[in-house]
Write a protein that holds these residues in place. Sequence first.
Motif, short mmCIF file in Angstrom:
data_model
loop_
_atom_site.label_atom_id
_atom_site.label_comp_id
_atom_site.label_asym_id
_atom_site.label_seq_id
_atom_site.Cartn_x
_atom_site.Cartn_y
_atom_site.Cartn_z
N CYS A 1 37.90 26.63 97.60
CA CYS A 1 36.38 26.75 97.24
C CYS A 1 35.87 25.37 95.79
O CYS A 1 36.88 26.15 95.59
CB CYS A 1 36.07 27.74 97.42
SG CYS A 1 36.73 28.66 95.46
N GLN A 2 34.96 25.39 95.59
CA GLN A 2 34.23 24.62 94.90
C GLN A 2 34.96 25.31 93.56
O GLN A 2 35.18 24.64 92.87
CB GLN A 2 32.67 25.00 94.50
CG GLN A 2 32.07 23.61 93.59
CD GLN A 2 32.58 22.65 93.58
OE1 GLN A 2 32.32 22.12 95.11
NE2 GLN A 2 32.57 21.46 92.50
N GLY A 3 34.70 26.25 93.29
CA GLY A 3 34.56 27.37 92.07
C GLY A 3 36.12 27.08 91.77
O GLY A 3 36.58 26.80 90.44
N CYS A 4 37.51 27.06 92.51
CA CYS A 4 39.10 26.99 92.50
C CYS A 4 39.29 25.60 92.62
O CYS A 4 39.84 25.28 91.83
CB CYS A 4 39.65 27.34 93.31
SG CYS A 4 39.48 29.09 93.58
N ARG A 5 38.30 24.91 92.82
CA ARG A 5 38.91 23.01 93.04
C ARG A 5 37.84 22.83 91.10
O ARG A 5 38.66 22.30 90.62
CB ARG A 5 37.94 22.42 94.04
CG ARG A 5 38.20 20.79 93.90
CD ARG A 5 38.24 20.25 95.32
NE ARG A 5 36.40 20.24 95.57
CZ ARG A 5 36.06 19.16 95.30
NH1 ARG A 5 36.47 18.11 94.87
NH2 ARG A 5 34.71 18.70 95.44
N SER A 6 37.16 23.00 90.99
CA SER A 6 36.65 22.41 89.59
C SER A 6 37.47 23.32 88.30
O SER A 6 37.04 22.69 87.23
CB SER A 6 35.16 22.74 89.30
OG SER A 6 35.13 24.59 89.52
N SER A 7 37.90 24.16 88.64
CA SER A 7 39.06 24.82 87.77
C SER A 7 40.60 24.44 87.56
O SER A 7 41.35 24.44 86.64
CB SER A 7 39.76 26.23 87.93
OG SER A 7 40.52 25.72 89.37
N LEU A 8 40.17 22.89 88.47
CA LEU A 8 42.03 22.49 88.23
C LEU A 8 42.08 20.95 88.05
O LEU A 8 41.39 20.07 88.71
CB LEU A 8 42.55 22.46 89.87
CG LEU A 8 43.23 23.33 90.79
CD1 LEU A 8 43.03 23.33 92.29
CD2 LEU A 8 44.10 24.61 89.86
N THR A 9 42.17 21.05 87.02
CA THR A 9 42.40 19.46 85.97
C THR A 9 43.45 18.93 86.06
O THR A 9 44.36 19.50 85.83
CB THR A 9 40.81 19.80 85.18
OG1 THR A 9 42.02 20.18 83.80
CG2 THR A 9 39.92 20.39 85.44
N ILE A 10 43.35 17.35 85.72
CA ILE A 10 44.93 16.58 85.57
C ILE A 10 44.87 16.71 83.67
O ILE A 10 43.72 16.70 82.92
CB ILE A 10 44.56 14.93 86.16
CG1 ILE A 10 44.96 15.30 87.26
CG2 ILE A 10 45.66 14.45 85.36
CD1 ILE A 10 43.88 13.54 87.83
N THR A 11 46.14 17.03 83.42
CA THR A 11 46.00 17.55 82.45
C THR A 11 45.93 16.26 80.98
O THR A 11 46.05 15.18 82.09
CB THR A 11 47.41 17.73 81.97
OG1 THR A 11 48.20 18.65 82.61
CG2 THR A 11 48.05 19.09 80.82
N GLY A 12 45.32 16.39 79.95
CA GLY A 12 44.73 15.35 79.06
C GLY A 12 45.16 14.00 79.56
O GLY A 12 45.47 13.84 80.12
N ASP A 13 44.46 13.31 78.10
CA ASP A 13 44.24 11.58 78.33
C ASP A 13 45.49 11.41 77.02
O ASP A 13 45.01 10.15 77.20
CB ASP A 13 42.55 11.51 78.03
CG ASP A 13 41.98 10.84 79.35
OD1 ASP A 13 42.61 10.19 80.51
OD2 ASP A 13 40.84 10.46 79.01
N GLN A 14 45.48 12.16 76.56
CA GLN A 14 46.68 12.14 75.49
C GLN A 14 47.77 11.08 75.92
O GLN A 14 48.18 11.19 77.07
CB GLN A 14 46.88 12.87 74.69
CG GLN A 14 47.49 13.82 75.83
CD GLN A 14 47.02 14.91 76.04
OE1 GLN A 14 46.13 15.36 76.34
NE2 GLN A 14 47.86 15.84 75.53
N PRO A 15 48.19 10.09 74.92
CA PRO A 15 49.43 9.66 75.13
C PRO A 15 50.72 10.38 76.44
O PRO A 15 50.70 11.91 75.58
CB PRO A 15 50.13 8.90 74.25
CG PRO A 15 49.09 9.05 73.19
CD PRO A 15 47.87 10.01 73.40
N ARG A 16 52.07 9.98 78.08
CA ARG A 16 52.45 10.86 77.78
C ARG A 16 54.06 10.11 77.33
O ARG A 16 54.00 9.45 77.30
CB ARG A 16 52.57 10.75 79.16
CG ARG A 16 51.33 11.42 80.12
CD ARG A 16 50.41 10.68 81.31
NE ARG A 16 49.32 10.96 81.99
CZ ARG A 16 49.02 12.81 81.68
NH1 ARG A 16 50.09 13.45 81.74
NH2 ARG A 16 47.35 13.14 82.32
N CYS A 17 55.38 11.90 77.77
CA CYS A 17 56.83 11.40 77.80
C CYS A 17 56.65 9.73 78.26
O CYS A 17 56.40 10.01 80.23
CB CYS A 17 57.35 12.54 77.58
SG CYS A 17 58.63 12.18 77.61
#
Length: 248
Positions: A38-54
């Motif tokens: 559903c729209q509510g659940c989908r918008s609650s799922l976000t790719i973690t951070g824009d910061q540098p990655r391991c």
Amino acid sequence: MNQLGWILSLIREYLVPVGCALCGKTFLNGEEAWYGLCQGCRSSLTITGDQPRCSCCGRPLIAEIGRCLPCRNREAPYEEKVDQVVSLFPYSGNYRKLLVSYKFEQYRALGNFLTESLIAGLSRFTAPVLQNPVLVPVPPRPGKIRKTGWDQIDSLGKGLAKAYRKNHSPYLPVHQCLKRLPSPSQKALNQEDRRTNLLGRIRCVKPIPPEVILFDDVITTGSTLNACAAALKTGGARQVYGICLFYT
Ligand SMILES: [Zn+2]
Ligand SMILES: [Zn+2]
């Protein structure tokens, strides 16, 4: 917008109602049915951070530089063969439920959400852009497909390539050039054994392209990805990047 896909998803939902994979809510439109969320659940799922990655496991770094604390704390550092790794979501809570649900027949629509997330994840690589990358799914353990009936890594990889082809050039083809020889399941092993378990157990079975993006669903210590990257580089790959949906 994928109107035909949305309409077909809505018809399927009408015939065999499943509802949102996370909250069970009835879908209000074709877009929700297409993603299996559903729209509510989908918008609650976000790719973690824009910061540098391991560089080793792809999780977002907090105050560290280069590698995250768990990766640094592992004994006996080993040579990293993957040039850069991006992993998208923590493997917990609703994110974990996504993958578990996807493996069941009735929630295969989640593959549309997962492949779209992977495409967004491809833009998080900060190392030099690959010119003609080829997607190589991490090969399954021998016998695993027989047991579970399908290879979700292969299926997601093909979905990713198909979705990518619609909007991007150059095209990102899937190339299954690796094979895993019999070895104990990584899940059953401790960190140290995971690192040695796959040594020499990944084989190149087809010609190796120079630029590879390895793909796996869950990354834990990075040992599987590294063993695959080692085989690819021995086989002639110049650059090997890795993308994973979840990090533990
Ligand atoms: Zn929901
Ligand atoms: Zn790490």
